[in-house]
Write a protein that holds these residues in place. Structure first.
Motif, PDB file in Angstrom:
ATOM      1  N   GLY A  68      18.546  94.991  25.018  1.00  0.00           N
ATOM      2  CA  GLY A  68      19.905  94.588  25.367  1.00  0.00           C
ATOM      3  C   GLY A  68      20.773  95.776  25.756  1.00  0.00           C
ATOM      4  N   ARG A  69      20.627  96.860  25.029  1.00  0.00           N
ATOM      5  CA  ARG A  69      21.395  98.073  25.369  1.00  0.00           C
ATOM      6  C   ARG A  69      20.960  98.631  26.716  1.00  0.00           C
ATOM      7  NH1 ARG A  69      20.896 100.247  19.526  1.00  0.00           N
ATOM      8  NH2 ARG A  69      22.792  99.403  18.594  1.00  0.00           N
ATOM      9  N   ASP A  70      19.645  98.649  26.936  1.00  0.00           N
ATOM     10  CA  ASP A  70      19.137  99.160  28.213  1.00  0.00           C
ATOM     11  C   ASP A  70      19.641  98.325  29.378  1.00  0.00           C
ATOM     12  OD1 ASP A  70      17.786 101.135  26.847  1.00  0.00           O
ATOM     13  OD2 ASP A  70      15.817 100.169  26.995  1.00  0.00           O
ATOM     14  N   LEU A  71      19.756  97.012  29.169  1.00  0.00           N
ATOM     15  CA  LEU A  71      20.242  96.120  30.225  1.00  0.00           C
ATOM     16  C   LEU A  71      21.763  96.135  30.336  1.00  0.00           C
ATOM     17  CD1 LEU A  71      17.921  93.042  29.604  1.00  0.00           C
ATOM     18  CD2 LEU A  71      17.767  94.709  31.460  1.00  0.00           C
ATOM     19  N   ARG A  72      22.400  96.763  29.371  1.00  0.00           N
ATOM     20  CA  ARG A  72      23.864  96.845  29.319  1.00  0.00           C
ATOM     21  C   ARG A  72      24.500  95.454  29.307  1.00  0.00           C
ATOM     22  NH1 ARG A  72      23.190 101.723  32.959  1.00  0.00           N
ATOM     23  NH2 ARG A  72      23.549 103.445  31.549  1.00  0.00           N
ATOM     24  N   LEU A  73      23.957  94.598  28.432  1.00  0.00           N
ATOM     25  CA  LEU A  73      24.516  93.255  28.298  1.00  0.00           C
ATOM     26  C   LEU A  73      25.929  93.335  27.725  1.00  0.00           C
ATOM     27  CD1 LEU A  73      21.503  91.277  26.773  1.00  0.00           C
ATOM     28  CD2 LEU A  73      22.262  91.321  29.149  1.00  0.00           C
ATOM     29  N   THR A  74      26.810  92.495  28.253  1.00  0.00           N
ATOM     30  CA  THR A  74      28.177  92.434  27.736  1.00  0.00           C
ATOM     31  C   THR A  74      28.203  91.537  26.510  1.00  0.00           C
ATOM     32  OG1 THR A  74      28.755  90.489  29.037  1.00  0.00           O
ATOM     33  CG2 THR A  74      29.082  92.651  30.084  1.00  0.00           C
TER      34      THR A  74
END
Length: 95
Positions: A68-74
């Motif tokens: 999730g962090r790598d994808l930069r999810l809001t």
């Protein structure tokens, strides 16, 4: 402080010595080894191996958080994922 605790292996294996352990720690380690039916050296080795393996094998949740962090999810995107259908999937016949 207690005397040094040595961990010696055959010549092909690295060696580790633990020095200046508090007497209470050494005593607790001896008791733990006795409860597990191991030598002091085997118990110390098992503790070190377990600690390193636990660190080397992150939990699935940790991996998912990293994705999730790598994808930069809001926060909004994470909230949408949390609203997903949590009911069980239908059974698939395997015959």
């Amino acid at each position: 402080m207690a005397n040094a605790v040595g961990m010696w292996c055959n010549a092909a294996m690295p060696e580790l010595s633990l020095r200046n352990l508090p007497a209470a720690v050494l005593s607790a380690l001896r008791q733990r080894a006795a409860r597990h039916g191991r030598s002091l050296e085997d118990e110390a080795r098992a503790i070190v191996v377990a600690a390193v393996q636990a660190e080397a094998s992150p939990a699935l949740g940790t991996l998912l958080v990293d994705v999730g962090r790598d994808l930069r999810l809001t926060d909004e995107e994470v909230a949408l994922l949390d609203q997903r259908d949590r009911s069980l999937s239908r059974e698939v016949p395997l015959e």
